[in-house]
Design a protein around this motif. Structure first.
Motif, PDB file in Angstrom:
ATOM      1  N   ASN A  36       0.731  -1.261   0.059  1.00  0.00           N
ATOM      2  CA  ASN A  36      -0.093  -0.059   0.275  1.00  0.00           C
ATOM      3  C   ASN A  36       0.808   1.223  -0.044  1.00  0.00           C
ATOM      4  O   ASN A  36       0.714   2.317  -0.552  1.00  0.00           O
ATOM      5  CB  ASN A  36      -0.694   0.246   1.520  1.00  0.00           C
ATOM      6  N   ARG A  37       1.843   0.978   0.676  1.00  0.00           N
ATOM      7  CA  ARG A  37       2.951   2.627   0.909  1.00  0.00           C
ATOM      8  C   ARG A  37       3.661   1.493   0.931  1.00  0.00           C
ATOM      9  O   ARG A  37       4.681   1.114   1.363  1.00  0.00           O
ATOM     10  CB  ARG A  37       2.643   3.457   2.020  1.00  0.00           C
ATOM     11  N   ILE A  38       5.515   2.500  -0.230  1.00  0.00           N
ATOM     12  CA  ILE A  38       6.996   1.732   0.387  1.00  0.00           C
ATOM     13  C   ILE A  38       6.762   3.398  -0.303  1.00  0.00           C
ATOM     14  O   ILE A  38       7.213   4.621  -0.985  1.00  0.00           O
ATOM     15  CB  ILE A  38       6.628   1.095  -1.028  1.00  0.00           C
ATOM     16  N   GLN A  39       8.383   3.685   0.460  1.00  0.00           N
ATOM     17  CA  GLN A  39       9.284   5.074   0.304  1.00  0.00           C
ATOM     18  C   GLN A  39      10.869   4.337   0.898  1.00  0.00           C
ATOM     19  O   GLN A  39      10.869   4.276   1.728  1.00  0.00           O
ATOM     20  CB  GLN A  39       8.818   6.108   1.726  1.00  0.00           C
ATOM     21  N   TYR A  40      11.278   5.165  -0.426  1.00  0.00           N
ATOM     22  CA  TYR A  40      12.674   4.502  -0.296  1.00  0.00           C
ATOM     23  C   TYR A  40      13.138   6.022  -0.729  1.00  0.00           C
ATOM     24  O   TYR A  40      12.690   6.859  -2.155  1.00  0.00           O
ATOM     25  CB  TYR A  40      13.077   3.621  -0.547  1.00  0.00           C
ATOM     26  N   SER A  41      14.530   7.395  -0.096  1.00  0.00           N
ATOM     27  CA  SER A  41      15.368   7.642  -0.657  1.00  0.00           C
ATOM     28  C   SER A  41      16.510   7.427  -0.269  1.00  0.00           C
ATOM     29  O   SER A  41      16.698   7.782   0.722  1.00  0.00           O
ATOM     30  CB  SER A  41      14.493   8.896  -0.154  1.00  0.00           C
ATOM     31  N   ARG A  42      17.357   7.757  -1.693  1.00  0.00           N
ATOM     32  CA  ARG A  42      18.655   7.540  -1.558  1.00  0.00           C
ATOM     33  C   ARG A  42      19.394   8.378  -0.606  1.00  0.00           C
ATOM     34  O   ARG A  42      20.344   8.326  -0.145  1.00  0.00           O
ATOM     35  CB  ARG A  42      19.007   7.172  -2.762  1.00  0.00           C
ATOM     36  N   CYS A  43      19.141   9.762  -1.305  1.00  0.00           N
ATOM     37  CA  CYS A  43      19.092  10.609  -0.372  1.00  0.00           C
ATOM     38  C   CYS A  43      19.593  11.000   1.258  1.00  0.00           C
ATOM     39  O   CYS A  43      20.227  11.823   1.788  1.00  0.00           O
ATOM     40  CB  CYS A  43      19.075  12.812  -1.110  1.00  0.00           C
ATOM     41  N   ILE A  44      18.272   9.947   1.946  1.00  0.00           N
ATOM     42  CA  ILE A  44      18.013  10.132   2.784  1.00  0.00           C
ATOM     43  C   ILE A  44      18.838   9.295   3.947  1.00  0.00           C
ATOM     44  O   ILE A  44      19.760   9.301   4.177  1.00  0.00           O
ATOM     45  CB  ILE A  44      16.563  10.642   3.414  1.00  0.00           C
ATOM     46  N   ASP A  45      18.349   8.463   3.576  1.00  0.00           N
ATOM     47  CA  ASP A  45      19.219   7.169   3.778  1.00  0.00           C
ATOM     48  C   ASP A  45      19.168   5.407   2.622  1.00  0.00           C
ATOM     49  O   ASP A  45      18.028   5.800   2.519  1.00  0.00           O
ATOM     50  CB  ASP A  45      18.416   6.820   5.136  1.00  0.00           C
ATOM     51  N   PRO A  46      20.565   5.519   2.760  1.00  0.00           N
ATOM     52  CA  PRO A  46      20.437   4.583   0.753  1.00  0.00           C
ATOM     53  C   PRO A  46      19.779   3.199   1.271  1.00  0.00           C
ATOM     54  O   PRO A  46      20.519   1.969   0.156  1.00  0.00           O
ATOM     55  CB  PRO A  46      21.617   4.564   0.438  1.00  0.00           C
ATOM     56  N   SER A  47      20.019   2.924   2.810  1.00  0.00           N
ATOM     57  CA  SER A  47      19.957   0.998   3.165  1.00  0.00           C
ATOM     58  C   SER A  47      18.227   1.453   3.332  1.00  0.00           C
ATOM     59  O   SER A  47      18.129  -0.399   3.559  1.00  0.00           O
ATOM     60  CB  SER A  47      20.700   1.051   4.038  1.00  0.00           C
ATOM     61  N   THR A  48      17.393   2.085   3.977  1.00  0.00           N
ATOM     62  CA  THR A  48      15.810   1.971   4.630  1.00  0.00           C
ATOM     63  C   THR A  48      15.262   2.220   3.875  1.00  0.00           C
ATOM     64  O   THR A  48      14.930   3.153   3.246  1.00  0.00           O
ATOM     65  CB  THR A  48      16.341   3.146   5.869  1.00  0.00           C
ATOM     66  N   VAL A  49      14.292   1.261   3.818  1.00  0.00           N
ATOM     67  CA  VAL A  49      12.803   1.322   3.407  1.00  0.00           C
ATOM     68  C   VAL A  49      12.004   1.104   3.967  1.00  0.00           C
ATOM     69  O   VAL A  49      11.531   0.200   4.818  1.00  0.00           O
ATOM     70  CB  VAL A  49      13.233   0.077   1.749  1.00  0.00           C
ATOM     71  N   PHE A  50      10.742   1.588   3.731  1.00  0.00           N
ATOM     72  CA  PHE A  50       9.056   2.355   4.370  1.00  0.00           C
ATOM     73  C   PHE A  50       8.888   0.909   3.803  1.00  0.00           C
ATOM     74  O   PHE A  50       8.643   1.374   2.680  1.00  0.00           O
ATOM     75  CB  PHE A  50       8.933   3.214   5.119  1.00  0.00           C
ATOM     76  N   PHE A  51       7.869   0.204   3.997  1.00  0.00           N
ATOM     77  CA  PHE A  51       6.793  -0.591   3.857  1.00  0.00           C
ATOM     78  C   PHE A  51       5.703  -0.233   4.922  1.00  0.00           C
ATOM     79  O   PHE A  51       5.371  -0.533   5.778  1.00  0.00           O
ATOM     80  CB  PHE A  51       6.924  -2.232   3.809  1.00  0.00           C
ATOM     81  N   GLU A  52       4.275  -0.647   4.015  1.00  0.00           N
ATOM     82  CA  GLU A  52       3.190  -0.618   4.199  1.00  0.00           C
ATOM     83  C   GLU A  52       2.227  -1.979   3.520  1.00  0.00           C
ATOM     84  O   GLU A  52       2.317  -1.525   1.662  1.00  0.00           O
ATOM     85  CB  GLU A  52       2.438   0.759   4.827  1.00  0.00           C
ATOM     86  N   VAL A  53       1.976  -2.826   3.771  1.00  0.00           N
ATOM     87  CA  VAL A  53       1.444  -3.726   3.129  1.00  0.00           C
ATOM     88  C   VAL A  53      -0.096  -4.504   3.651  1.00  0.00           C
ATOM     89  O   VAL A  53       0.028  -4.102   4.704  1.00  0.00           O
ATOM     90  CB  VAL A  53       2.213  -5.369   3.116  1.00  0.00           C
ATOM     91  N   THR A  54      -0.786  -5.117   3.159  1.00  0.00           N
ATOM     92  CA  THR A  54      -2.115  -6.070   3.292  1.00  0.00           C
ATOM     93  C   THR A  54      -1.769  -6.919   3.022  1.00  0.00           C
ATOM     94  O   THR A  54      -1.037  -7.424   1.872  1.00  0.00           O
ATOM     95  CB  THR A  54      -3.251  -5.232   2.077  1.00  0.00           C
ATOM     96  N   ALA A  55      -2.094  -7.974   3.784  1.00  0.00           N
ATOM     97  CA  ALA A  55      -1.986  -9.352   3.835  1.00  0.00           C
ATOM     98  C   ALA A  55      -2.368 -10.400   4.995  1.00  0.00           C
ATOM     99  O   ALA A  55      -3.438  -9.347   5.841  1.00  0.00           O
ATOM    100  CB  ALA A  55      -0.712 -10.058   3.726  1.00  0.00           C
ATOM    101  N   SER A  56      -2.818 -11.446   4.989  1.00  0.00           N
ATOM    102  CA  SER A  56      -3.394 -11.768   6.481  1.00  0.00           C
ATOM    103  C   SER A  56      -2.276 -11.939   7.547  1.00  0.00           C
ATOM    104  O   SER A  56      -1.065 -11.827   7.074  1.00  0.00           O
ATOM    105  CB  SER A  56      -3.589 -13.511   5.631  1.00  0.00           C
ATOM    106  N   PHE A  57      -2.689 -11.872   8.621  1.00  0.00           N
ATOM    107  CA  PHE A  57      -1.450 -12.338   9.778  1.00  0.00           C
ATOM    108  C   PHE A  57      -0.947 -13.374   9.349  1.00  0.00           C
ATOM    109  O   PHE A  57       0.204 -12.914   9.451  1.00  0.00           O
ATOM    110  CB  PHE A  57      -2.567 -12.286  10.523  1.00  0.00           C
ATOM    111  N   PRO A  58      -1.091 -14.774   8.604  1.00  0.00           N
ATOM    112  CA  PRO A  58      -0.554 -15.421   8.689  1.00  0.00           C
ATOM    113  C   PRO A  58       1.021 -15.071   7.621  1.00  0.00           C
ATOM    114  O   PRO A  58       2.195 -15.537   7.762  1.00  0.00           O
ATOM    115  CB  PRO A  58      -1.336 -16.871   8.642  1.00  0.00           C
TER     116      PRO A  58
END
Length: 513
Positions: A36-58
């Motif tokens: 649902n959401r992904i955010q990555y910016s190499r100019c801020i932090d080249p190794s960190t990616v933020f995810f929001e995902v929809t899925a069943s808990f298992p």
């Protein structure tokens, strides 16, 4: 029973190399997750990616397990140290490779290397690196010292000198100093929320680094101006019938108003929770509201700078049911047209943490409107203090849902909260602090058009009171949520009377300029 899909958030820390992001996305796809959401910016932090995902808990647990297995899932915030040193390497083939093998084995992240055998120091290699955990630094230093001549130039464990390759780890360390002890899962969740408003404001054309800077400046200002550096600007005004009105302008955030007689006191708004010990000391200095005389606390609205210390006072609080709803939802936009704004909800979380938000627990709700009006504002309630009647007026929701005004026609007092403020009376430091919130939520008013209408209507009430009081040469005192108590002069607000400057138990009196 089929498992229901839910929305989950997590942070991935992955190699800055081709295919890393695709590898994470493939794992999410394999378990039927929808990003649902992904955010990555190499100019801020080249190794960190933020995810929001929809899925069943298992399936979400399986996604986490696979990401963790390949070292992508960030579940902790390690303490990272910065080290800069000079090392004397021997002049033979492979010397640099041998040295780098030692730093790699220690898990060091090289930020800077400088060597030139034709330069001023042909035998010197200058290195800057970062490592997780202090024991790793000690182990590396001991290993290097046993093999090479070494000169330590800088060793920092605070995170202040780390480079941007670990930006979010450094930012989290700064947050920890502002909100007190916090476990890693809580900080990781907070980082996820902060990243969301960074993404939103960046998409609106703002500089992401300015967003981070504004967040930390907000917390650092509150921390810096509490304790030994606390101060206030104070107005004491005799309003008749043996009653004194005292306005305390705190360093950051809203004013506190105290109405006092020989027998009782009433407070309107409480300031931030973080300022409570300083406010009590200030009250003792001025001999007001010592707790034994405080009969009621009126809360004008739910922002942390107006109700955030309410839970510390023993006197019962009185507030609007909209204020109650905002406190419970922890979203200052509740009940407004922008209720779904991520900026508003995350800012509420941030400012409540920074300011030690402690809202009132013992409170009475104002009644619902019964049709009586004062201009465009419904009259919710009336009460008597010091023999004078105060009206509680309901705002139309311009600044915040559930905001109320207090009006005492007999004494010529109109408390306008954050709808009418004498901005010209604010110091540069207070204007700067106020601008941080305005930047982070784009406007501190949840409905700016309505706020303008309310402002005009309140100023009309003030002008009417001035005309009514003219034979007695008295004025309507406009008491804004920030800034000085003021009167109308040719349609403009002008600070009234003298202002004393208070700093940690002493005051410096003087006329206002």
């Amino acid at each position: 029973m089929v498992a229901q899909d839910e929305k989950f958030s997590f942070i991935a820390r992955m190699p800055d190399s081709p295919g890393s992001l695709q590898r994470a996305a493939a794992i999410i796809k394999r378990y039927g997750g929808n990003i649902n959401r992904i955010q990555y910016s190499r100019c801020i932090d080249p190794s960190t990616v933020f995810f929001e995902v929809t899925a069943s808990f298992p399936d979400y647990l399986s996604i986490q397990d696979e990401l963790a297995a390949i070292g992508y899932l960030q579940r902790r915030l390690p303490a990272i140290s910065f080290l800069r040193f000079n090392v004397q390497l021997p002049h033979h083939p492979g010397a640099l490779a041998d040295f780098l093998e030692m730093t790699t084995d220690a898990g060091a992240n090289i930020a800077h290397v400088d060597f030139d055998d034709s330069g001023k120091h042909p035998d010197r290699l200058t290195v800057s690196l970062s490592l997780e955990e202090s024991e790793n630094v000690d182990a590396l230093l001991n290993a290097l010292k046993s093999r090479y001549p070494l000169e330590i130039l800088d060793y920092d464990t605070t995170g202040e000198r780390l480079d941007d390759t670990v930006f979010y780890v450094c930012f989290a360390q700064r947050l920890r100093t502002l909100i007190g002890s916090a476990e890693d899962p809580f900080l990781l969740h907070l980082l996820q929320e902060i990243n969301h408003i960074v993404q939103e404001l960046t998409n609106r054309g703002e500089d992401p680094l300015q967003v981070f800077a504004s967040i930390t400046e907000t917390g650092e200002t509150l921390k810096r101006t509490s304790g030994e550096e606390f101060y206030a600007d104070v107005q004491r005004i005799d309003v008749g019938a043996g009653m004194t009105l005292i306005c305390f302008q705190l360093p950051g955030g809203g004013n506190i108003y105290v109405f006092e007689t020989a027998d009782e006191a009433m407070m309107v708004d409480t300031g931030y929770g973080i300022y409570y010990p300083d406010v009590i000391e200030m009250f003792r200095h001025y001999g007001v509201a010592d707790g034994t005389k405080l009969r009621r606390v009126v809360i004008t609205h739910a922002d942390a700078d107006h109700c955030g210390a309410g839970g510390f006072y023993q006197a019962p609080a009185f507030l609007h049911r909209g204020t109650e709803a905002i406190i419970q939802s922890q979203n200052r936009a509740t009940g407004s047209p922008v209720e779904s704004s991520i900026l508003e909800s995350v800012y509420t979380t941030i400012i409540n943490l920074f300011s030690r938000f402690t809202p009132p627990e013992d409170y009475t709700l104002f009644p619902e409107p019964d049709g009586e009006m004062r201009g465009i504002f419904p009259v919710l309630d009336r009460f008597t203090f010091a023999g004078m009647e105060f009206e509680v007026l309901e705002s139309l929701g311009g600044h915040l849902h559930g905001l109320v005004y207090l009006f005492c026609p007999e004494a010529g007092i109109l408390l306008t909260s954050d709808t009418v403020i004498n901005f010209g009376s604010l110091t540069e430091a207070r204007r700067r602090y106020s601008s941080l919130a305005d930047f982070l939520v784009t406007s501190v008013n949840v409905n700016s058009d309505v706020a303008r209408t309310e402002r005009r209507a309140l100023l009309e009430i003030a002008a009417d009171v001035d005309r009514a009081l003219a034979p007695s040469s008295r004025r309507c005192l406009v008491c804004g949520g920030h800034g000085a108590v003021s009167v109308l002069e040719n349609g403009r607000l002008s600070a009234y009377g003298e202002i004393e400057h208070y700093t940690r138990g002493k005051k410096e009196g003087g006329p206002i300029s």
